[in-house]
Design an enzyme around this catalytic site. Structure first.
Site, PDB file in Angstrom:
ATOM      1  N   TYR A  53     -23.001  23.409 -52.362  1.00  0.00           N
ATOM      2  CA  TYR A  53     -21.986  23.443 -53.415  1.00  0.00           C
ATOM      3  C   TYR A  53     -22.569  24.039 -54.697  1.00  0.00           C
ATOM      4  O   TYR A  53     -23.504  23.474 -55.277  1.00  0.00           O
ATOM      5  CB  TYR A  53     -21.395  22.054 -53.684  1.00  0.00           C
ATOM      6  CG  TYR A  53     -20.536  21.518 -52.547  1.00  0.00           C
ATOM      7  CD1 TYR A  53     -20.124  22.339 -51.499  1.00  0.00           C
ATOM      8  CD2 TYR A  53     -20.123  20.192 -52.523  1.00  0.00           C
ATOM      9  CE1 TYR A  53     -19.340  21.852 -50.457  1.00  0.00           C
ATOM     10  CE2 TYR A  53     -19.331  19.700 -51.483  1.00  0.00           C
ATOM     11  CZ  TYR A  53     -18.953  20.546 -50.455  1.00  0.00           C
ATOM     12  OH  TYR A  53     -18.175  20.068 -49.430  1.00  0.00           O
ATOM     13  N   SER A 208      -9.995  18.856 -48.328  1.00  0.00           N
ATOM     14  CA  SER A 208      -8.817  19.598 -48.806  1.00  0.00           C
ATOM     15  C   SER A 208      -7.502  18.960 -48.353  1.00  0.00           C
ATOM     16  O   SER A 208      -6.638  19.618 -47.773  1.00  0.00           O
ATOM     17  CB  SER A 208      -8.873  21.067 -48.376  1.00  0.00           C
ATOM     18  OG  SER A 208      -9.880  21.750 -49.081  1.00  0.00           O
ATOM     19  N   PRO A 209      -7.309  17.654 -48.646  1.00  0.00           N
ATOM     20  CA  PRO A 209      -6.061  16.995 -48.230  1.00  0.00           C
ATOM     21  C   PRO A 209      -4.826  17.618 -48.878  1.00  0.00           C
ATOM     22  O   PRO A 209      -3.730  17.534 -48.333  1.00  0.00           O
ATOM     23  CB  PRO A 209      -6.256  15.543 -48.681  1.00  0.00           C
ATOM     24  CG  PRO A 209      -7.324  15.601 -49.743  1.00  0.00           C
ATOM     25  CD  PRO A 209      -8.216  16.736 -49.364  1.00  0.00           C
ATOM     26  N   LEU A 210      -5.014  18.260 -50.052  1.00  0.00           N
ATOM     27  CA  LEU A 210      -3.895  18.946 -50.720  1.00  0.00           C
ATOM     28  C   LEU A 210      -4.030  20.462 -50.539  1.00  0.00           C
ATOM     29  O   LEU A 210      -3.554  21.239 -51.377  1.00  0.00           O
ATOM     30  CB  LEU A 210      -3.868  18.587 -52.212  1.00  0.00           C
ATOM     31  CG  LEU A 210      -3.810  17.085 -52.551  1.00  0.00           C
ATOM     32  CD1 LEU A 210      -3.856  16.862 -54.061  1.00  0.00           C
ATOM     33  CD2 LEU A 210      -2.548  16.443 -51.964  1.00  0.00           C
ATOM     34  N   ALA A 211      -4.705  20.866 -49.465  1.00  0.00           N
ATOM     35  CA  ALA A 211      -4.938  22.295 -49.184  1.00  0.00           C
ATOM     36  C   ALA A 211      -5.620  22.977 -50.374  1.00  0.00           C
ATOM     37  O   ALA A 211      -5.323  24.132 -50.697  1.00  0.00           O
ATOM     38  CB  ALA A 211      -3.628  22.999 -48.809  1.00  0.00           C
ATOM     39  N   GLY A 212      -6.514  22.235 -51.012  1.00  0.00           N
ATOM     40  CA  GLY A 212      -7.260  22.803 -52.141  1.00  0.00           C
ATOM     41  C   GLY A 212      -6.368  23.138 -53.333  1.00  0.00           C
ATOM     42  O   GLY A 212      -6.729  23.977 -54.155  1.00  0.00           O
ATOM     43  N   GLY A 213      -5.194  22.499 -53.432  1.00  0.00           N
ATOM     44  CA  GLY A 213      -4.264  22.752 -54.537  1.00  0.00           C
ATOM     45  C   GLY A 213      -3.197  23.788 -54.181  1.00  0.00           C
ATOM     46  O   GLY A 213      -2.214  23.960 -54.892  1.00  0.00           O
ATOM     47  N   PHE A 216       0.738  23.205 -54.045  1.00  0.00           N
ATOM     48  CA  PHE A 216       1.611  23.205 -55.229  1.00  0.00           C
ATOM     49  C   PHE A 216       2.007  24.612 -55.647  1.00  0.00           C
ATOM     50  O   PHE A 216       2.692  24.790 -56.638  1.00  0.00           O
ATOM     51  CB  PHE A 216       0.910  22.465 -56.377  1.00  0.00           C
ATOM     52  CG  PHE A 216       0.495  21.083 -55.983  1.00  0.00           C
ATOM     53  CD1 PHE A 216       1.405  20.029 -56.037  1.00  0.00           C
ATOM     54  CD2 PHE A 216      -0.776  20.827 -55.494  1.00  0.00           C
ATOM     55  CE1 PHE A 216       1.047  18.756 -55.623  1.00  0.00           C
ATOM     56  CE2 PHE A 216      -1.144  19.546 -55.084  1.00  0.00           C
ATOM     57  CZ  PHE A 216      -0.235  18.519 -55.150  1.00  0.00           C
ATOM     58  N   GLU A 218       4.104  27.829 -55.335  1.00  0.00           N
ATOM     59  CA  GLU A 218       5.426  28.215 -54.819  1.00  0.00           C
ATOM     60  C   GLU A 218       5.370  29.507 -53.991  1.00  0.00           C
ATOM     61  O   GLU A 218       6.243  29.762 -53.167  1.00  0.00           O
ATOM     62  CB  GLU A 218       6.389  28.435 -55.993  1.00  0.00           C
ATOM     63  CG  GLU A 218       6.703  27.179 -56.778  1.00  0.00           C
ATOM     64  CD  GLU A 218       7.949  26.486 -56.266  1.00  0.00           C
ATOM     65  OE1 GLU A 218       8.903  27.193 -55.927  1.00  0.00           O
ATOM     66  OE2 GLU A 218       7.947  25.239 -56.216  1.00  0.00           O
TER      67      GLU A 218
HETATM   68  N1  LIG Z   1     -16.892  19.772 -45.197  1.00  0.00           N
HETATM   69  C1  LIG Z   1     -16.387  20.877 -45.671  1.00  0.00           C
HETATM   70  O1  LIG Z   1     -16.514  21.973 -45.102  1.00  0.00           O
HETATM   71  C2  LIG Z   1     -15.623  20.826 -46.950  1.00  0.00           C
HETATM   72  C3  LIG Z   1     -14.897  21.947 -47.408  1.00  0.00           C
HETATM   73  C4  LIG Z   1     -14.186  21.836 -48.605  1.00  0.00           C
HETATM   74  C5  LIG Z   1     -14.199  20.634 -49.315  1.00  0.00           C
HETATM   75  N2  LIG Z   1     -14.941  19.569 -48.864  1.00  0.00           N
HETATM   76  C6  LIG Z   1     -14.957  18.267 -49.589  1.00  0.00           C
HETATM   77  O2  LIG Z   1     -13.632  17.846 -49.767  1.00  0.00           O
HETATM   78  C7  LIG Z   1     -13.387  17.612 -51.154  1.00  0.00           C
HETATM   79  C8  LIG Z   1     -11.938  17.877 -51.462  1.00  0.00           C
HETATM   80  O3  LIG Z   1     -11.624  19.241 -51.210  1.00  0.00           O
HETATM   81  P1  LIG Z   1     -10.665  19.999 -52.207  1.00  0.00           P
HETATM   82  O4  LIG Z   1     -11.252  20.016 -53.561  1.00  0.00           O
HETATM   83  O5  LIG Z   1     -10.301  21.298 -51.588  1.00  0.00           O
HETATM   84  O6  LIG Z   1      -9.433  18.973 -52.159  1.00  0.00           O
HETATM   85  P2  LIG Z   1      -7.938  18.999 -52.648  1.00  0.00           P
HETATM   86  O7  LIG Z   1      -7.738  17.641 -53.225  1.00  0.00           O
HETATM   87  O8  LIG Z   1      -7.077  19.453 -51.516  1.00  0.00           O
HETATM   88  O9  LIG Z   1      -7.838  20.115 -53.782  1.00  0.00           O
HETATM   89  C9  LIG Z   1      -8.300  19.897 -55.069  1.00  0.00           C
HETATM   90  C10 LIG Z   1      -7.751  20.994 -55.951  1.00  0.00           C
HETATM   91  O10 LIG Z   1      -6.325  20.846 -56.025  1.00  0.00           O
HETATM   92  C11 LIG Z   1      -5.932  20.807 -57.391  1.00  0.00           C
HETATM   93  N3  LIG Z   1      -4.787  19.903 -57.520  1.00  0.00           N
HETATM   94  C12 LIG Z   1      -4.737  18.596 -57.192  1.00  0.00           C
HETATM   95  N4  LIG Z   1      -3.516  18.086 -57.483  1.00  0.00           N
HETATM   96  C13 LIG Z   1      -2.800  19.084 -58.009  1.00  0.00           C
HETATM   97  C14 LIG Z   1      -1.477  19.174 -58.509  1.00  0.00           C
HETATM   98  N5  LIG Z   1      -0.659  18.097 -58.501  1.00  0.00           N
HETATM   99  N6  LIG Z   1      -1.041  20.367 -58.959  1.00  0.00           N
HETATM  100  C15 LIG Z   1      -1.867  21.440 -58.952  1.00  0.00           C
HETATM  101  N7  LIG Z   1      -3.152  21.416 -58.505  1.00  0.00           N
HETATM  102  C16 LIG Z   1      -3.612  20.238 -58.029  1.00  0.00           C
HETATM  103  C17 LIG Z   1      -7.149  20.275 -58.125  1.00  0.00           C
HETATM  104  O11 LIG Z   1      -7.098  20.691 -59.485  1.00  0.00           O
HETATM  105  P3  LIG Z   1      -7.501  19.644 -60.660  1.00  0.00           P
HETATM  106  O12 LIG Z   1      -8.979  19.402 -60.548  1.00  0.00           O
HETATM  107  O13 LIG Z   1      -7.114  20.372 -61.898  1.00  0.00           O
HETATM  108  O14 LIG Z   1      -6.698  18.393 -60.442  1.00  0.00           O
HETATM  109  C18 LIG Z   1      -8.279  20.931 -57.361  1.00  0.00           C
HETATM  110  O15 LIG Z   1      -8.518  22.244 -57.817  1.00  0.00           O
HETATM  111  C19 LIG Z   1     -14.394  18.515 -51.874  1.00  0.00           C
HETATM  112  O16 LIG Z   1     -14.673  18.082 -53.181  1.00  0.00           O
HETATM  113  C20 LIG Z   1     -15.597  18.380 -50.977  1.00  0.00           C
HETATM  114  O17 LIG Z   1     -16.277  17.171 -51.279  1.00  0.00           O
HETATM  115  C21 LIG Z   1     -15.628  19.648 -47.692  1.00  0.00           C
END
Ligand SMILES: NC(=O)c1ccc[n+]([C@@H]2O[C@H](COP(=O)([O-])OP(=O)(O)OC[C@H]3O[C@@H](n4cnc5c(N)ncnc54)[C@H](OP(=O)(O)O)[C@@H]3O)[C@@H](O)[C@H]2O)c1
Length: 297
Positions: A53, A208-213, A216, A218
């Site tokens: 990371y 990425s439970p929220l598909a990485g944002g 949201f 459109e």
């Molecule tokens: N094992 C693997 O290969 C792998 C790969 C990827 C990730 N991961 C792990 O999984 C964790 C989560 O992944 P992720 O960060 O992709 O998760 P995520 O929760 O799907 O996405 C987070 C992103 O979504 C945005 N977001 C959340 N709520 C929102 C809303 N209501 N409106 C607009 N944007 C919104 C956040 O922005 P804000 O910060 O501004 O809220 C952030 O940029 C990572 O931190 C990492 O630890 C593991």
């Protein structure tokens, strides 16, 4: 906060905090400490990171927080990963995998130094490596356990064949598979991984439970279709749409642990609220089918 028991030695908070994006949060060490404390106060005590990371920067930033507030480390379960490397090779940045015995051992020790800790609670092989030798990687993971440098071991992004191969080599010691799953990503349903994990009572961490944002946005047609349905269900339950997504993940009998990637404490609170949401059985299928990728026949 629900705790998910992985072994007698390790339970994780069902809502996990992910630090992949930490380098973009522009937080001072003091702000990061306060942010971590707010998570701990909510019961979100399991923290996920990886050596790759931001090219090891995320681990270093977390380590600075653990070094400055030495009470923090004992309050959290710390998860890191190894296996992906990016280097300047012949003047170009090149990404590749390395899951050899020596590399895994060295990487773990380097992660411990960066994180200012003497052990990790959980150590994962980050991605499937086409050159993975399960016996060699397995020996490294078991040696790290024996040396007390990691409490438990697992993998991330593995398919059922690779999971089975490595799990044989470590005599069934893999405690999780960290996989991507959200309302527009069903890779691990289609590969049989979800069935494998459910049948073997192995609880996955969900990235990425929220598909990485993207959910949201459109302009992504799959996300828009999924979000229209999720928003409708959120209105029925009088909560935020993201809470419904976490509730949908938690509903599955595999007992998954979503990893929240947001920097914002109020968005972590939205995830925690999901533990109190009772979806109707049919609502789970509404979301499952919403993007149009999965058919209910
Ligand atoms: N094992 C693997 O290969 C792998 C790969 C990827 C990730 N991961 C792990 O999984 C964790 C989560 O992944 P992720 O960060 O992709 O998760 P995520 O929760 O799907 O996405 C987070 C992103 O979504 C945005 N977001 C959340 N709520 C929102 C809303 N209501 N409106 C607009 N944007 C919104 C956040 O922005 P804000 O910060 O501004 O809220 C952030 O940029 C990572 O931190 C990492 O630890 C593991």
């Amino acid at each position: 906060m629900n705790k998910i028991k992985l072994t007698d030695n390790l339970s994780l908070s069902q809502i996990i905090r992910g630090f992949w994006r930490l380098d973009s949060w522009n937080m001072s060490t003091e702000e990061l400490i306060n942010n971590m404390r707010a998570c701990i106060d909510m019961g979100v005590t399991s923290f996920d990171t990886a050596e790759i990371y931001a090219g090891t920067l995320c681990e270093s930033l977390m380590g600075e927080a653990f070094a400055k507030d030495t009470t923090l480390r004992g309050k959290v379960e710390l998860i890191s990963k190894t296996g992906i490397f990016k280097e300047e090779i012949n003047g170009r940045s090149f990404g590749y995998y390395n899951t050899t015995y020596d590399r895994i051992k060295q990487s773990c020790k380097e992660s411990l130094q960066r994180l200012h800790t003497d052990h990790l609670d959980l150590y994962l092989i980050h991605r499937e490596d086409p050159l993975l030798d399960p016996w060699e990687a397995g020996r490294a993971l078991l040696d790290l356990k024996k040396e007390g440098l990691v409490k438990e071991i697992g993998v991330s992004n593995f398919d059922p064949f690779k999971f089975d191969g490595l799990n044989k080599a470590v005599d069934g010691a893999l405690v999780t598979n960290q996989i991507e799953w959200n309302p527009v990503c069903f890779e691990h349903f289609n590969s049989g991984m979800m069935d494998y994990l459910t049948a073997n009572k192995i609880h996955p961490m969900i990235w990425s439970p929220l598909a990485g944002g993207r959910l949201f946005k459109e302009d992504d047609p799959l996300c828009k279709k999924a979000m229209d349905k999720i928003t409708e269900i959120a209105k029925r339950h009088n909560c935020e749409p993201d809470t419904i997504v976490y509730a949908w993940i938690i509903y599955h009998p595999v007992q998954a642990m979503p990893i929240v990637g947001s920097q914002k404490i109020e968005r972590i609170e939205s995830a925690v609220k999901a533990l109190d949401i009772k979806l109707e059985h049919y609502e789970w299928y509404e979301i499952y089918a919403a993007s149009g990728q999965q058919q209910i026949r």
